[in-house]
Scaffold this active site. Structure first.
Site, PDB file in Angstrom:
ATOM      1  N   SER A  28       0.817  -1.214   0.000  1.00 57.45           N
ATOM      2  CA  SER A  28       0.000   0.000   0.000  1.00 57.45           C
ATOM      3  C   SER A  28       0.852   1.266   0.000  1.00 57.45           C
ATOM      4  O   SER A  28       2.040   1.251   0.343  1.00 57.45           O
ATOM      5  CB  SER A  28      -0.929  -0.002   1.211  1.00 57.45           C
ATOM      6  OG  SER A  28      -1.727  -1.162   1.205  1.00 57.45           O
TER       7      SER A  28
HETATM    8  N1  SAM Z   1      -1.288  -3.501   3.518  1.00 60.00           N
HETATM    9  C1  SAM Z   1      -0.612  -4.444   2.676  1.00 60.00           C
HETATM   10  C2  SAM Z   1       0.786  -4.010   2.413  1.00 60.00           C
HETATM   11  O1  SAM Z   1       1.088  -2.802   2.535  1.00 60.00           O
HETATM   12  O2  SAM Z   1       1.555  -4.857   1.961  1.00 60.00           O
HETATM   13  C3  SAM Z   1      -1.236  -4.510   1.315  1.00 60.00           C
HETATM   14  C4  SAM Z   1      -2.411  -5.282   1.220  1.00 60.00           C
HETATM   15  S1  SAM Z   1      -2.925  -5.499  -0.464  1.00 60.00           S
HETATM   16  C5  SAM Z   1      -3.479  -3.904  -0.929  1.00 60.00           C
HETATM   17  C6  SAM Z   1      -4.391  -6.431  -0.150  1.00 60.00           C
HETATM   18  C7  SAM Z   1      -4.124  -7.865   0.243  1.00 60.00           C
HETATM   19  O3  SAM Z   1      -5.381  -8.462   0.574  1.00 60.00           O
HETATM   20  C8  SAM Z   1      -3.536  -8.708  -0.863  1.00 60.00           C
HETATM   21  O4  SAM Z   1      -2.371  -9.323  -0.413  1.00 60.00           O
HETATM   22  C9  SAM Z   1      -4.629  -9.733  -1.167  1.00 60.00           C
HETATM   23  O5  SAM Z   1      -4.145 -10.997  -1.561  1.00 60.00           O
HETATM   24  C10 SAM Z   1      -5.346  -9.798   0.167  1.00 60.00           C
HETATM   25  N2  SAM Z   1      -6.721 -10.293   0.093  1.00 60.00           N
HETATM   26  C11 SAM Z   1      -7.690  -9.987  -0.797  1.00 60.00           C
HETATM   27  N3  SAM Z   1      -8.829 -10.641  -0.499  1.00 60.00           N
HETATM   28  C12 SAM Z   1      -8.566 -11.387   0.616  1.00 60.00           C
HETATM   29  C13 SAM Z   1      -9.350 -12.267   1.408  1.00 60.00           C
HETATM   30  N4  SAM Z   1     -10.609 -12.539   1.121  1.00 60.00           N
HETATM   31  N5  SAM Z   1      -8.759 -12.849   2.469  1.00 60.00           N
HETATM   32  C14 SAM Z   1      -7.450 -12.585   2.800  1.00 60.00           C
HETATM   33  N6  SAM Z   1      -6.666 -11.755   2.072  1.00 60.00           N
HETATM   34  C15 SAM Z   1      -7.216 -11.157   1.003  1.00 60.00           C
END
Ligand code: SAM
Length: 193
Positions: free
Chosen positions: A43
């Protein structure tokens, strides 16, 4: 009174974002989301900080995070709370974040490889919930798993644009929702996509 925000901001400034990246490390200093593979991103730093501050962490708080990703946000949550329960659905991201945060010395983070859109009932209720992927609507399971006096941050909207919501549950269970910002996150896969 001691200002916890100042501690969070100063910790955040020292956090090496490139440590949480395998590739594109040369862009780590930019205030932009950056690809981490599997169509996911680490992010935008300013957003990670503002979302963390909006959660009003407490040293005794139990925190649920949905979307571990690189573990960058997880580190900040874990440094200012008692325990973090974090869920990631993509195995290589889960593996790397777990290894990284272990290497960084965190002993208060519990990891789960799963669909987190319906939370993690086993350890509920949570004082704080941070969702780092965009939901089409607010998952009712997460509201149920939020403790009284709890706070949740979640982006809710379409796949192109979402409102970043601060959801607060009062001590009588009443729910208040406040829009903090317009944001664009990758989708929260599963029931609320
Ligand atoms: N805050 C994190 C970082 O700075 O690295 C970034 C997160 S990224 C924007 C969103 C994450 O949510 C991704 O790694 C994605 O695989 C995960 N994700 C999406 N849907 C999900 C779900 N249903 N359960 C768990 N993780 C999920």
């Amino acid at each position: 009174m001691h200002d916890q925000n100042e501690d969070i901001i100063s910790y955040f400034k020292k956090l090496d974002r490139s440590f949480f990246m395998e590739t594109h490390k040369e862009f780590a200093h930019m205030d932009e989301p950056i690809p981490i593979g599997y169509e996911q991103t680490i992010s935008q730093p300013s957003l990670v900080l503002s979302m963390t501050l909006a959660l009003h962490l407490q040293p005794e708080a139990k925190v649920l995070e949905i979307g571990t990703g690189s573990g960058f946000q997880t580190a900040l949550l874990a440094a200012f709370s008692d325990a973090v329960y974090t869920i990631e659905r993509i195995e290589p991201l889960y593996d790397r974040a777990k290894e990284r945060l272990g290497k960084a010395g965190f002993a208060n983070i519990h990891f789960k490889l799963d669909d987190g859109s319906i939370g993690w009932t086993e350890h509920a209720p949570y004082d704080r919930i941070m969702v780092t992927a965009a939901a089409g609507e607010i998952p009712s399971e997460l509201i149920d798993q939020l403790a009284f006096d709890g706070k949740m941050i979640i982006p809710v909207g379409t796949s192109f644009l979402q409102e970043l919501l601060l959801i607060e549950k009062e001590d009588d269970g009443k729910i208040h929702t406040k829009v903090l910002d317009d944001v664009r996150f990758v989708p929260l896969k599963g029931k609320y996509e």
